[in-house]
Design a protein around this motif. Structure first.
Motif, PDB file in Angstrom:
ATOM      1  N   VAL A 109       0.839  -1.204   0.000  1.00  0.00           N
ATOM      2  CA  VAL A 109       0.000   0.000   0.000  1.00  0.00           C
ATOM      3  C   VAL A 109       0.875   1.255   0.000  1.00  0.00           C
ATOM      4  O   VAL A 109       0.626   2.209  -0.758  1.00  0.00           O
ATOM      5  CB  VAL A 109      -0.966   0.013   1.212  1.00  0.00           C
ATOM      6  CG1 VAL A 109      -1.757   1.310   1.250  1.00  0.00           C
ATOM      7  CG2 VAL A 109      -1.907  -1.180   1.162  1.00  0.00           C
ATOM      8  N   ILE A 110       1.912   1.263   0.835  1.00  0.00           N
ATOM      9  CA  ILE A 110       2.794   2.431   0.903  1.00  0.00           C
ATOM     10  C   ILE A 110       3.481   2.668  -0.444  1.00  0.00           C
ATOM     11  O   ILE A 110       3.494   3.799  -0.959  1.00  0.00           O
ATOM     12  CB  ILE A 110       3.838   2.266   2.030  1.00  0.00           C
ATOM     13  CG1 ILE A 110       3.145   2.327   3.402  1.00  0.00           C
ATOM     14  CG2 ILE A 110       4.923   3.340   1.932  1.00  0.00           C
ATOM     15  CD1 ILE A 110       4.031   1.955   4.580  1.00  0.00           C
ATOM     16  N   ASP A 111       4.043   1.600  -1.030  1.00  0.00           N
ATOM     17  CA  ASP A 111       4.846   1.757  -2.248  1.00  0.00           C
ATOM     18  C   ASP A 111       4.019   1.912  -3.523  1.00  0.00           C
ATOM     19  O   ASP A 111       4.449   2.580  -4.465  1.00  0.00           O
ATOM     20  CB  ASP A 111       5.800   0.564  -2.408  1.00  0.00           C
ATOM     21  CG  ASP A 111       6.905   0.587  -1.354  1.00  0.00           C
ATOM     22  OD1 ASP A 111       7.209   1.671  -0.817  1.00  0.00           O
ATOM     23  OD2 ASP A 111       7.458  -0.494  -1.056  1.00  0.00           O
ATOM     24  N   ASN A 112       2.833   1.296  -3.557  1.00  0.00           N
ATOM     25  CA  ASN A 112       2.032   1.328  -4.788  1.00  0.00           C
ATOM     26  C   ASN A 112       0.892   2.344  -4.771  1.00  0.00           C
ATOM     27  O   ASN A 112       0.339   2.660  -5.826  1.00  0.00           O
ATOM     28  CB  ASN A 112       1.458  -0.063  -5.081  1.00  0.00           C
ATOM     29  CG  ASN A 112       2.543  -1.074  -5.358  1.00  0.00           C
ATOM     30  OD1 ASN A 112       3.363  -0.883  -6.238  1.00  0.00           O
ATOM     31  ND2 ASN A 112       2.588  -2.151  -4.592  1.00  0.00           N
ATOM     32  N   VAL A 113       0.542   2.828  -3.582  1.00  0.00           N
ATOM     33  CA  VAL A 113      -0.583   3.769  -3.488  1.00  0.00           C
ATOM     34  C   VAL A 113      -0.140   5.097  -2.860  1.00  0.00           C
ATOM     35  O   VAL A 113      -0.251   6.151  -3.489  1.00  0.00           O
ATOM     36  CB  VAL A 113      -1.755   3.161  -2.677  1.00  0.00           C
ATOM     37  CG1 VAL A 113      -2.916   4.151  -2.601  1.00  0.00           C
ATOM     38  CG2 VAL A 113      -2.212   1.841  -3.290  1.00  0.00           C
ATOM     39  N   ILE A 114       0.375   5.041  -1.630  1.00  0.00           N
ATOM     40  CA  ILE A 114       0.677   6.279  -0.896  1.00  0.00           C
ATOM     41  C   ILE A 114       1.779   7.104  -1.573  1.00  0.00           C
ATOM     42  O   ILE A 114       1.587   8.294  -1.845  1.00  0.00           O
ATOM     43  CB  ILE A 114       1.111   5.976   0.561  1.00  0.00           C
ATOM     44  CG1 ILE A 114       0.073   5.127   1.283  1.00  0.00           C
ATOM     45  CG2 ILE A 114       1.403   7.272   1.317  1.00  0.00           C
ATOM     46  CD1 ILE A 114      -1.183   5.810   1.665  1.00  0.00           C
ATOM     47  N   MET A 115       2.927   6.479  -1.834  1.00  0.00           N
ATOM     48  CA  MET A 115       4.053   7.240  -2.375  1.00  0.00           C
ATOM     49  C   MET A 115       3.764   7.801  -3.769  1.00  0.00           C
ATOM     50  O   MET A 115       4.032   8.986  -4.015  1.00  0.00           O
ATOM     51  CB  MET A 115       5.339   6.397  -2.357  1.00  0.00           C
ATOM     52  CG  MET A 115       5.781   5.961  -0.953  1.00  0.00           C
ATOM     53  SD  MET A 115       5.820   7.295   0.281  1.00  0.00           S
ATOM     54  CE  MET A 115       7.113   8.335  -0.415  1.00  0.00           C
ATOM     55  N   PRO A 116       3.194   7.004  -4.700  1.00  0.00           N
ATOM     56  CA  PRO A 116       2.850   7.606  -5.995  1.00  0.00           C
ATOM     57  C   PRO A 116       1.810   8.728  -5.855  1.00  0.00           C
ATOM     58  O   PRO A 116       1.916   9.760  -6.518  1.00  0.00           O
ATOM     59  CB  PRO A 116       2.275   6.427  -6.799  1.00  0.00           C
ATOM     60  CG  PRO A 116       2.874   5.213  -6.163  1.00  0.00           C
ATOM     61  CD  PRO A 116       2.993   5.545  -4.704  1.00  0.00           C
ATOM     62  N   ALA A 117       0.822   8.537  -4.982  1.00  0.00           N
ATOM     63  CA  ALA A 117      -0.201   9.578  -4.781  1.00  0.00           C
ATOM     64  C   ALA A 117       0.405  10.834  -4.168  1.00  0.00           C
ATOM     65  O   ALA A 117      -0.024  11.946  -4.487  1.00  0.00           O
ATOM     66  CB  ALA A 117      -1.332   9.040  -3.912  1.00  0.00           C
ATOM     67  N   ALA A 118       1.397  10.672  -3.289  1.00  0.00           N
ATOM     68  CA  ALA A 118       2.043  11.815  -2.658  1.00  0.00           C
ATOM     69  C   ALA A 118       2.716  12.727  -3.680  1.00  0.00           C
ATOM     70  O   ALA A 118       2.796  13.940  -3.489  1.00  0.00           O
ATOM     71  CB  ALA A 118       3.066  11.351  -1.625  1.00  0.00           C
ATOM     72  N   ARG A 119       3.179  12.136  -4.777  1.00  0.00           N
ATOM     73  CA  ARG A 119       3.810  12.938  -5.829  1.00  0.00           C
ATOM     74  C   ARG A 119       2.793  13.718  -6.658  1.00  0.00           C
ATOM     75  O   ARG A 119       3.152  14.602  -7.430  1.00  0.00           O
ATOM     76  CB  ARG A 119       4.647  12.032  -6.751  1.00  0.00           C
ATOM     77  CG  ARG A 119       5.886  11.474  -6.038  1.00  0.00           C
ATOM     78  CD  ARG A 119       6.832  10.808  -7.019  1.00  0.00           C
ATOM     79  NE  ARG A 119       6.312   9.545  -7.541  1.00  0.00           N
ATOM     80  CZ  ARG A 119       6.521   8.363  -6.971  1.00  0.00           C
ATOM     81  NH1 ARG A 119       7.228   8.260  -5.867  1.00  0.00           N
ATOM     82  NH2 ARG A 119       6.020   7.274  -7.521  1.00  0.00           N
ATOM     83  N   GLY A 120       1.518  13.374  -6.497  1.00  0.00           N
ATOM     84  CA  GLY A 120       0.459  14.106  -7.188  1.00  0.00           C
ATOM     85  C   GLY A 120       0.591  14.025  -8.693  1.00  0.00           C
ATOM     86  O   GLY A 120       0.936  12.983  -9.239  1.00  0.00           O
ATOM     87  N   SER A 121       0.362  15.149  -9.352  1.00  0.00           N
ATOM     88  CA  SER A 121       0.409  15.174 -10.805  1.00  0.00           C
ATOM     89  C   SER A 121       1.822  15.366 -11.335  1.00  0.00           C
ATOM     90  O   SER A 121       2.036  15.435 -12.537  1.00  0.00           O
ATOM     91  CB  SER A 121      -0.503  16.286 -11.344  1.00  0.00           C
ATOM     92  OG  SER A 121      -0.088  17.536 -10.811  1.00  0.00           O
ATOM     93  N   GLN A 122       2.799  15.459 -10.409  1.00  0.00           N
ATOM     94  CA  GLN A 122       4.189  15.602 -10.843  1.00  0.00           C
ATOM     95  C   GLN A 122       4.622  14.324 -11.557  1.00  0.00           C
ATOM     96  O   GLN A 122       4.260  13.223 -11.173  1.00  0.00           O
ATOM     97  CB  GLN A 122       5.120  15.821  -9.646  1.00  0.00           C
ATOM     98  CG  GLN A 122       4.825  17.097  -8.868  1.00  0.00           C
ATOM     99  CD  GLN A 122       5.685  17.182  -7.619  1.00  0.00           C
ATOM    100  OE1 GLN A 122       6.388  16.256  -7.258  1.00  0.00           O
ATOM    101  NE2 GLN A 122       5.622  18.327  -6.970  1.00  0.00           N
ATOM    102  N   VAL A 123       5.410  14.488 -12.598  1.00  0.00           N
ATOM    103  CA  VAL A 123       5.942  13.330 -13.308  1.00  0.00           C
ATOM    104  C   VAL A 123       7.213  12.884 -12.598  1.00  0.00           C
ATOM    105  O   VAL A 123       8.117  13.677 -12.363  1.00  0.00           O
ATOM    106  CB  VAL A 123       6.249  13.676 -14.783  1.00  0.00           C
ATOM    107  CG1 VAL A 123       6.858  12.475 -15.493  1.00  0.00           C
ATOM    108  CG2 VAL A 123       4.994  14.151 -15.487  1.00  0.00           C
ATOM    109  N   SER A 124       7.284  11.586 -12.226  1.00  0.00           N
ATOM    110  CA  SER A 124       8.468  11.109 -11.506  1.00  0.00           C
ATOM    111  C   SER A 124       9.572  10.771 -12.495  1.00  0.00           C
ATOM    112  O   SER A 124       9.354  10.552 -13.652  1.00  0.00           O
ATOM    113  CB  SER A 124       8.114   9.896 -10.656  1.00  0.00           C
ATOM    114  OG  SER A 124       7.523   8.909 -11.453  1.00  0.00           O
TER     115      SER A 124
END
Length: 198
Positions: free
Chosen positions: A183-198
């Motif tokens: 959940v942390i790696d696949n949901v929280i962390m990507p969502a934390a970056r928002g619309s920013q492109v990683s």
């Protein structure tokens, strides 16, 4: 409400024995059928002793799940990253993978909708301190720039507990470190970056 919190403690280790007995009685009878008499009998204590410390069964039960065999508060550990803080909070002592009597919490969830005293005590004594701790974790992440400005931090902060509760109480799957990391790696962390492109 401060008066309730300042009620005298039970002497020595008796308070822990009463709280442990309460968890056992809730697991056996459920919240609705639990009585102060039943807890007093299980703890080999007088009902007067219970009422001197807890004015209602809701306060007793919430104290029991918060501090005895239930779900103690996770520690506020600042690891320097949102991911690290979430792992420490969710997987350490008092976290989602700590020993937790699932049947007890499940029984409370149904009663929370019908019992105003239980709902109030649960929100004030169990949920509020945990929500405050979670808020600190996300506030630090915002301050460090780990969470993008366009992210709904309030919604993000309840995502991990929501998934864990869904797995535990809807699907009947015990929370594991693996689930939490997913959940942390696949949901929280990507969502934390928002619309920013990683």
């Amino acid at each position: 409400m401060d008066a309730v919190r300042q009620r005298p403690r039970v002497e020595g280790g008796r308070e822990d024995e009463i709280l442990d007995a309460t968890v056992t009685v809730v697991a056996e009878l459920g919240y609705d059928r639990l009585t102060m008499d039943a807890v007093a009998a299980a703890a080999k204590a007088s009902k007067a002793t219970l009422y001197r410390r807890w004015s209602t069964k809701a306060e007793l039960v919430v104290d029991a799940i918060s501090r005895a065999k239930g779900c103690p508060m996770p520690e506020d550990v600042d690891t320097g990253s949102l991911r690290g803080d979430l792992i420490a909070m969710a997987c350490g002592a008092g976290g989602f993978t700590d020993e937790l009597p699932m049947g007890v919490i499940a029984g409370l969830l149904t009663a929370l909708h019908r019992d105003a005293d239980l709902k109030r005590a649960f929100q004030e004594r169990f949920l509020a301190p945990r929500q405050e701790l979670t808020s600190k974790v996300y506030e630090r992440a915002v301050a460090r720039g780990e969470i993008a400005p366009d992210v709904d931090v309030e919604l993000l902060s309840v995502t991990l507990p929501a998934v864990v509760v869904h797995h535990a109480y809807i699907l009947g799957i015990e929370p594991t470190d693996d689930l939490i990391l997913r959940v942390i790696d696949n949901v929280i962390m990507p969502a934390a970056r928002g619309s920013q492109v990683s």
